[in-house]
Design a protein around this motif. Structure first.
Motif, PDB file in Angstrom:
ATOM      1  N   ALA A  21      42.646   2.821 -21.984  1.00 31.92           N
ATOM      2  CA  ALA A  21      43.295   3.739 -23.126  1.00 31.92           C
ATOM      3  C   ALA A  21      44.168   4.843 -22.246  1.00 31.92           C
ATOM      4  O   ALA A  21      45.275   4.902 -22.847  1.00 31.92           O
ATOM      5  N   GLY A  22      43.461   5.343 -21.202  1.00 34.01           N
ATOM      6  CA  GLY A  22      44.384   6.398 -20.494  1.00 34.01           C
ATOM      7  C   GLY A  22      45.744   6.055 -19.680  1.00 34.01           C
ATOM      8  O   GLY A  22      46.529   6.751 -19.528  1.00 34.01           O
ATOM      9  N   ALA A  23      45.669   4.474 -19.652  1.00 35.40           N
ATOM     10  CA  ALA A  23      46.831   4.277 -18.908  1.00 35.40           C
ATOM     11  C   ALA A  23      47.097   4.481 -17.415  1.00 35.40           C
ATOM     12  O   ALA A  23      48.170   4.290 -16.721  1.00 35.40           O
ATOM     13  N   PHE A  24      46.301   5.102 -16.835  1.00 36.72           N
ATOM     14  CA  PHE A  24      46.422   5.639 -15.618  1.00 36.72           C
ATOM     15  C   PHE A  24      45.962   4.305 -14.423  1.00 36.72           C
ATOM     16  O   PHE A  24      45.025   3.505 -14.804  1.00 36.72           O
ATOM     17  N   SER A  25      46.737   4.174 -13.430  1.00 37.31           N
ATOM     18  CA  SER A  25      46.353   3.245 -12.408  1.00 37.31           C
ATOM     19  C   SER A  25      45.162   3.877 -11.492  1.00 37.31           C
ATOM     20  O   SER A  25      45.336   5.171 -11.395  1.00 37.31           O
ATOM     21  N   LEU A 205      42.663  15.266 -16.323  1.00 29.85           N
ATOM     22  CA  LEU A 205      41.936  14.954 -17.735  1.00 29.85           C
ATOM     23  C   LEU A 205      42.604  15.680 -18.729  1.00 29.85           C
ATOM     24  O   LEU A 205      43.404  16.699 -18.727  1.00 29.85           O
ATOM     25  N   ASN A 206      42.684  15.049 -19.872  1.00 29.10           N
ATOM     26  CA  ASN A 206      43.420  15.546 -20.996  1.00 29.10           C
ATOM     27  C   ASN A 206      42.239  15.977 -22.160  1.00 29.10           C
ATOM     28  O   ASN A 206      41.306  15.793 -22.013  1.00 29.10           O
TER      29      ASN A 206
END
Lengths: 236, 236
Positions: A21-25, A205-206
Motif C-alpha cells: 500500500a505504501g509503495a516504498f521499495s 512512517l506516515n
C-alpha cells in the motif's frame, strides 16, 4: 506514559504494508534505515573519539541495514570493517556489498581479531524476525559482544534477544546488554528490558500507518533521521 | 582553482556507471539525491521563515528528485505543494507520487495560483539531460520562475538553461537566474554563469568514480548530505 511498541508480527506486517500500500521499495526503506543507523553511530561515537567501526551483519534485513550504514559511515570519515560471514545471495544485499567493496572497506572472517582493533561495534546480526536458535557462526560472536568493554549499538534488537520477551535465559546472549539500541520505525517490546541509550530511526512512517499500528511518530528534529528518547518516548 | 565540473554526456555516463559497475539502484540514488535537495531547502528556508514549499517537477529524473525531496520536507515539518503536470508512467515515479499522496500533500495544476501562496520554490523541472526546446506546459512556468521575487532552488540546472552553455539567449528562460542551485554529484558547466548560492549534494560518489570523471569529492561535513560551496568548490 510508556513508549508504544510494535510486536514482531506487526513489525513484519508494517514492512509489508509500506512496500505494498505504501509503495516504498525495499531499496528505499533499507537506505533510510541504514542511514539512521549511521547517524546514531555518529552521535554515539564522534569521529574525534575513534573512527574504527566494526559492523557485524547477519544474513537478513538487519544485516542489510548494517551494510547501508557502513557505506554512510565511510562517507562521514569513519573506517568501517565488515564481519558478514553468511552472505545472502539476495541481489540487493549483493549490490550493497559491492558498494562497500568499491570503497575498499575490508571484510573480515575473524571477529575476535577485529573486535580487538575497533572503537565501536554495530550489531546488525538479528532483527525483529529473529526467533529461536542462534546458528553458527554467531554464538561466539554474541558471546564476544556480551563480554566486550567496547560500546555496541544494536540495530532493532540486541541479537539473540526475544523480540517480545527480551533477554534470553540461557545461551550465548544471556546477560548481553549492549550500550545502545536503535529501534527502526518503532521500538519492539524487548525495549522494556533494555538499559542503554535508545534511539529511534527510520524517518518514513506516515500518520496513517502510525495510527493503524498504534504507534507514535517519533519526535525527530531538524534534518535528523534519528532521535534519542527516554523510556517515555520523549526526546532526550 | 575553479570548481571542477562534469559535462552532460559524462554526467549521464557516471549515472550509468553508478548503476552498473557501482551496483546502485535508481531507487537508492534518487532517495539520496532527493534527500540532499530537501537538506538544501532546510538550509535556505528555515521552518521559522515560512513552511510552504512549491515543488515543480518535470517528467524525468529531475522531477523524481523533486518528488523524493518533497517527502522529506514533509517529514521535517514543511508544507509542500506539488506541481507535476506531466506525470511519468514509470513505475518508480508512480510509487514516489503515491508516497506523497499518502501524506496528503496536495498536487496542483495551477502553477501561478500556487506561486502566490508559497514561501519557496524548488525547480525540479529539467536536469542535466535537458537540451533544446521547453515543451508545454513549462514555458509559462519558467517565465513565472524568472519573474517571481520568491526564492527558487534549482535542482542540477536552472530549467531551460543549456547544460554546457548556460542561460538561453531567447525563450522563456532568458534572464532566469534562480536564487540557489544544488548540483547533484558534481556541478555542470553551466555553473559558470550562475550567480546565486550554490550547494552540492548526492553523497554517494566514491574516490574511484571521482577520479575516473576528474571530479572532486565535495567537502561535506558531519552528517550533511549537502554542502554549500564558493566558486572554487570550497566549503562556505
Amino acid at each position: 506514559m510508556a513508549l508504544r511498541t510494535i510486536s514482531a508480527k506487526n513489525a513484519a506486517a508494517l514492512d509489508k504494508d509500506l512496500m505494498s500500500a505504501g509503495a516504498f521499495s525495499i531499496d528505499q526503506l533499507m537506505e533510510l534505515a541504514g542511514l539512521s543507523v549511521s547517524q546514531a553511530v555518529f552521535k554515539l561515537q564522534p569521529l574525534s573519539k575513534g573512527k574504527r567501526i566494526l559492523v557485524a551483519c547477519g544474513p537478513g534485513n538487519n544485516g542489510g541495514d548494517g551494510l547501508v550504514a557502513a557505506r554512510h559511515l565511510w562517507q562521514y570519515g569513519y573506517q568501517p570493517t565488515m564481519y558478514y560471514p553468511k552472505q545472502s545471495k539476495n541481489e540487493l544485499y549483493q549490490r550493497l556489498t559491492k558498494q562497500l567493496k568499491d570503497l575498499n572497506i575490508p571484510f573480515t572472517e575473524d571477529f575476535d581479531a577485529a573486535l580487538k582493533q575497533t572503537d565501536h561495534v554495530v550489531d546488525a546480526i538479528f532483527g525483529f524476525s529473529f526467533s529461536g536458535e542462534v546458528r553458527e557462526p554467531f554464538p561466539k560472536v554474541i558471546e564476544a559482544l556480551r563480554d566486550t568493554k567496547i560500546p555496541v549499538l544494536a540495530v532493532d534488537a540486541p541479537s539473540s534477544w526475544n523480540i517480545e520477551g527480551g533477554p534470553p535465559e540461557s545461551g550465548p546472549g544471556k546477560g548481553f546488554q549492549p550500550s545502545a539500541l536503535i529501534s527502526l520505525t518503532a521500538p519492539k517490546p524487548l525495549v522494556k528490558w533494555f538499559k542503554g541509550r535508545h534511539f529511534i530511526g527510520g524517518r518514513f512512517l506516515n500518520t496513517e500507518m502510525a495510527e493503524k499500528y498504534g504507534l507514535d511518530l517519533p519526535p525527530y528534529e531538524g534534518l535528523d533521521q534519528v532521535v534519542e528518547v527516554n523510556v517515555e518516548g520523549l526526546k532526550l
